[in-house]
Scaffold this active site. Structure first.
Site, PDB file in Angstrom:
ATOM      1  CG  ASP A  93     -14.152   0.234   2.038  1.00  0.00           C
ATOM      2  OD1 ASP A  93     -12.950   0.526   2.273  1.00  0.00           O
ATOM      3  OD2 ASP A  93     -14.669  -0.810   2.464  1.00  0.00           O
ATOM      4  CD1 TRP A  94      -7.721   3.225   0.877  1.00  0.00           C
ATOM      5  CD2 TRP A  94      -9.583   3.809   1.923  1.00  0.00           C
ATOM      6  NE1 TRP A  94      -7.416   4.243   1.763  1.00  0.00           N
ATOM      7  CE2 TRP A  94      -8.531   4.620   2.414  1.00  0.00           C
ATOM      8  CE3 TRP A  94     -10.869   4.015   2.428  1.00  0.00           C
ATOM      9  CZ2 TRP A  94      -8.721   5.597   3.383  1.00  0.00           C
ATOM     10  CZ3 TRP A  94     -11.061   4.984   3.392  1.00  0.00           C
ATOM     11  CH2 TRP A  94     -10.004   5.762   3.867  1.00  0.00           C
TER      12      TRP A  94
END
Length: 812
Positions: free
Chosen positions: A231-232
């Site tokens: 995920d970012w």
């Protein structure tokens, strides 16, 4: 367009061997926020990603090109229809093709563990089997057109509170039977090309470093041959994440891998063979999406987001997923010519079409519920009455209300200045908000100015201000104000749900608003706010009561906003925001007939439920919201949806409630008994059971039997259905297994759907899946079949129509 996804293994091996270590590591971090590096030496094209799962947003968080805004995930899931999910996947693939995007970051297949989860609107269901099967249909259709899917978030990311640091403590059996199961089903049935690892920890280990889950379960046990991305901003350490099986760090280019992974390899902490495996998986993904070894060609004949084709699709999908929760006396469907209708409530005009956060899409339009009902019932029959306030955090002004002071076009003017006050750049923006990113055109600005002329028909008192973190000065005729807005904590605190500030000022028609802000350390969304001045709830309710008393039917539209249903924040209560409950109660006390439309994706409390005639749960219906609601209310499309989440009567009820960690740890102490499983075990009676939905037909169930067994696993059930109503309808036959051991929870094991006209009958066969009929044995670390028990055939767990013993399969 379908592309050839046959993997050129020799070509991949040759490419990997030709790259030096530094180049290989460079490829394993993002190039920008939503793209990956290309490499001309091996024929690798740049790979572009977009957030999903209910629209292909593109690389811009706001202000990008208009895209289809689909109904939210729970509303789509409420169709319980694999074909609809496949249609959604195909539509998203075509949207991605039109934007030359290779990967759509979705679907979100975390579970509805607690109804307070802020991101429930983006997930399918509280049931792992339903979630997995629907997600597999979505993924298969998306990837059949050469667009990669990325089921997320792996793993145990069921709440948003402290989501980047929380350690979710989950016993092994619950992990296997609940939280891993949707990913297992999608892997087995759809072979996703990527999976996204979550922010949180699982049993003491952060998800991006979880060797047991990524290397052990996902890659080794299940044989996943795709790529695992972070995920970012979720990746914390280089060597640990690389060794655990993470293949790609997002976003880039400045990542912990770019800074530290080469050093870790040269120090012997990570083998180059591990790096090579990551690169092979990356190139395999590139081959599948048409970015390696030769670039794909993109089709040019994709339907536009506002085309008749798309509008019909999105209207139909939304309406079919809507759920009739109550319909006393057959009040619904409403039909034109049946009398006057008072449409009451702020959500009728300020209809919420989507949730908040990274999944936001810029739609070509949003049809409000008021517009839809006026079109369907006739403007002469409909009286529109505003309701009570529902928002505390304000949204950017609709573009139709503002004009660029320089060009006169719809939208705003944005100007960037340097430290000396010299103009760097001036742009017209079609919408009233925009993203300030590290690599964007405003990144080097010392001062940013937003300005617009307000298109008011007459002078009025309005709330005027801005959204977005920063130090601000807002000026309009006779009013100047300076203030500071802070970001929310955590990743994307200035992007996902930007705070707002506005003051009530008198505005002349055509008044100019100018807002200036300086440099800010955080990526952020900024924009102008212009909206009506608030009024008292007492005045709004008094007006609503007067209108309701004079109408044949009162339709009250209530719901949540992006303050309740958003990424990055969980809810604190299921009560409707503001004084909406008081509004419904007051209307119901005087109206001849009261219909409530709930414009929300997650469960809400309904203290007025006994006082109203009908309730339609409409979800967040996407760009065609109002037309879909009108089609459902009038019966043009049957709202045959079934709930995917159990609705409590009161706050605090249910097997899992609080999403707040204690000392950084969130204990999943309810084990496998989440949602209806826990409600059933406790013999409690929720407001509405999982699977509930009335539709507009009535059904008789006869001759139910188990007709296929495999050991103690039920493989098939059949039942004869007759439509005993007066309207054509679609029925969802649900099959549950109640284990012999009361410690084992009830679980959905299959469902089937049939459409019949009045008086028609059919024998419906339900194929039952073995995967939810297993019990994980942590001591032996293997699956066992459920022994014995009972099969329940139901319209929903609150409406059981037949019970059959598993052992004999006798008719019931």
């Amino acid at each position: 367009m379908t592309i050839d996804t046959e993997i050129p293994h020799a070509t991949i091996d040759e490419a990997v061997s030709s790259l030096d270590l530094r180049t290989k590591i460079r490829l394993l971090s993002g190039a920008r926020m939503f793209s990956l590096h290309g490499d001309t030496s091996i024929g690798l094209e740049e790979i572009v990603m977009s957030d999903g799962p209910t629209g292909v947003r593109g690389e811009a968080v706001v202000g990008g090109r208009p895209s289809c805004l689909l109904p939210n995930a729970t509303l789509i899931a409420q169709t319980w229809n694999r074909n609809v999910l496949a249609e959604v996947g195909e539509l998203l693939a075509e949207e991605a093709q039109d934007q030359q995007t290779h990967i759509v970051l979705g679907p979100t297949i975390n579970l509805h563990r607690t109804p307070l989860g802020g991101r429930l609107f983006e997930c399918f269901s509280e049931d792992p089997y339903l979630t997995g099967v629907l997600a597999a249909a979505y993924v298969s259709a998306l990837q059949a057109k050469g667009i990669g899917a990325s089921p997320k978030h792996f793993l145990a990311n069921e709440s948003e509170t402290q989501r980047t640091t929380v350690d979710c403590v989950v016993d092994e059996r619950s992990l296997r039977e609940l939280y891993l199961l949707p990913f297992e089903i999608v892997e087995q049935d759809a072979t996703p090309w990527t999976v996204m690892a979550s922010y949180n920890g699982v049993n003491g280990t952060t998800a991006t470093e979880h060797d047991e889950l990524i290397n052990g379960v996902l890659k080794s046990e299940w044989g996943f041959d795709g790529l695992v991305m972070s995920d970012w901003f979720a990746t914390k350490r280089a060597a640990e994440s690389a060794n655990a099986g993470l293949d790609l760090v997002m976003p880039g280019p400045d990542t912990v891998w770019d800074r530290g992974l080469e050093k870790a390899v040269r120090a012997g902490h990570v083998s180059e063979a591990t790096i090579d495996d990551h690169v092979r998986r990356l190139l395999t993904l590139a081959a599948r999406v048409g970015a390696f070894p030769t670039a794909r060609s993109w089709p040019k004949d994709i339907a536009r987001p506002d085309s008749d084709k798309r509008r019909e699709q999105l209207r139909r999908i939304a309406a079919e997923g809507m759920t009739v929760l109550k319909n006393d006396g057959g009040v619904l469907p409403l039909t034109p010519g049946t009398g006057t209708v008072a449409v009451i409530g702020r959500h009728a005009t300020d209809t919420v079409a989507q949730g908040g956060g990274s999944a936001r899409v810029r739609p070509p339009h949003v049809v409000s519920i008021a517009e839809g009902l006026e079109s369907a019932l006739g403007t002469d029959s409909v009286t529109l009455v505003d309701g009570v306030e529902t928002r505390t955090r304000l949204m950017a002004v609709p573009p139709s209300m503002v004009r660029d002071p320089e060009s006169g076009e719809q939208g705003i003017r944005v100007r960037a200045f340097d430290e000396a006050g010299e103009l760097l750049e001036s742009r017209h923006i079609e919408v009233a908000e925009l993203e300030v990113a590290e690599d964007g055109w405003l990144a080097g600005a010392h001062r940013i100015e937003l300005s617009a002329d307000v298109a008011l028909p007459a002078p009025a008192r309005m709330r005027v201000g801005v959204i977005g973190p920063g130090d601000w000065t807002v000026a309009t005729s006779g009013h100047t104000e300076s203030f500071t807005i802070t970001p929310h904590q955590g990743p994307g605190g200035g992007l996902h749900r930007p705070k707002s500030h506005a003051s009530v000022v008198p505005l002349e028609a055509g008044a100019r608003i100018t807002a200036t802000t300086g440099h800010h350390y955080e990526m952020r969304i900024i924009g102008l706010v212009v909206t009506s001045a608030p009024r008292s709830s007492a005045a709004a309710i008094s007006e609503a009561v007067e209108a309701a008393a004079g109408a044949d039917t009162a339709v009250v539209v209530v719901g949540n906003t992006q303050e309740q249903e958003t990424e990055g924040q969980d809810q604190k209560t299921l009560a409707l925001p503001g004084d909406q409950d008081a509004l419904v109660a007051a209307v119901a006390a005087v109206a001849r007939r009261t219909v409530v439309i709930v414009n929300a994706a997650s469960p809400v409390l309904m203290p007025w439920i006994d006082d109203v005639d009908a309730v339609l749960f409409a979800g967040l219906p996407g760009q065609e919201a109002g037309d879909a609601v009108a089609a459902a209310l009038t019966g043009a499309i049957e709202p045959a949806g079934r709930l995917v989440t159990t609705f409590p009567r009161h706050d605090g009820e249910g097997p899992a409630w609080d999403p707040n960690p204690t000392a950084g740890r969130l204990s999943y102490s309810e084990g496998t008994a989440i949602g209806y499983r826990g409600w059933h075990r406790d013999q409690a009676d929720p407001l509405f059971w999982f699977g509930h939905g009335l539709g507009y037909a009535s059904w008789d169930y006869q001759e139910a039997r188990v007709h296929q067994m495999e050991g103690t696993i039920v493989r098939g059930v059949e039942v004869t259905l007759t439509n005993i109503g007066t309207r054509h309808g679609r029925e969802t036959v649900q099959v549950y297994r109640v284990p012999r051991d009361p410690a084992d929870p009830v679980r959905l094991i299959g469902w089937s759907q049939v459409s019949l006209g009045p008086g028609e009958h059919d024998t419906v066969q339900v194929t039952c899946d073995h995967r939810p009929q297993r019990v994980w044995d942590p001591a032996e670390r293997r699956w066992h079949q459920l022994p014995g028990g009972t099969i329940v055939i139901a319209r929903g767990l609150g409406d059981v129509r037949a019970s059959l013993p598993v052992d004999s399969g006798q008719e019931g």
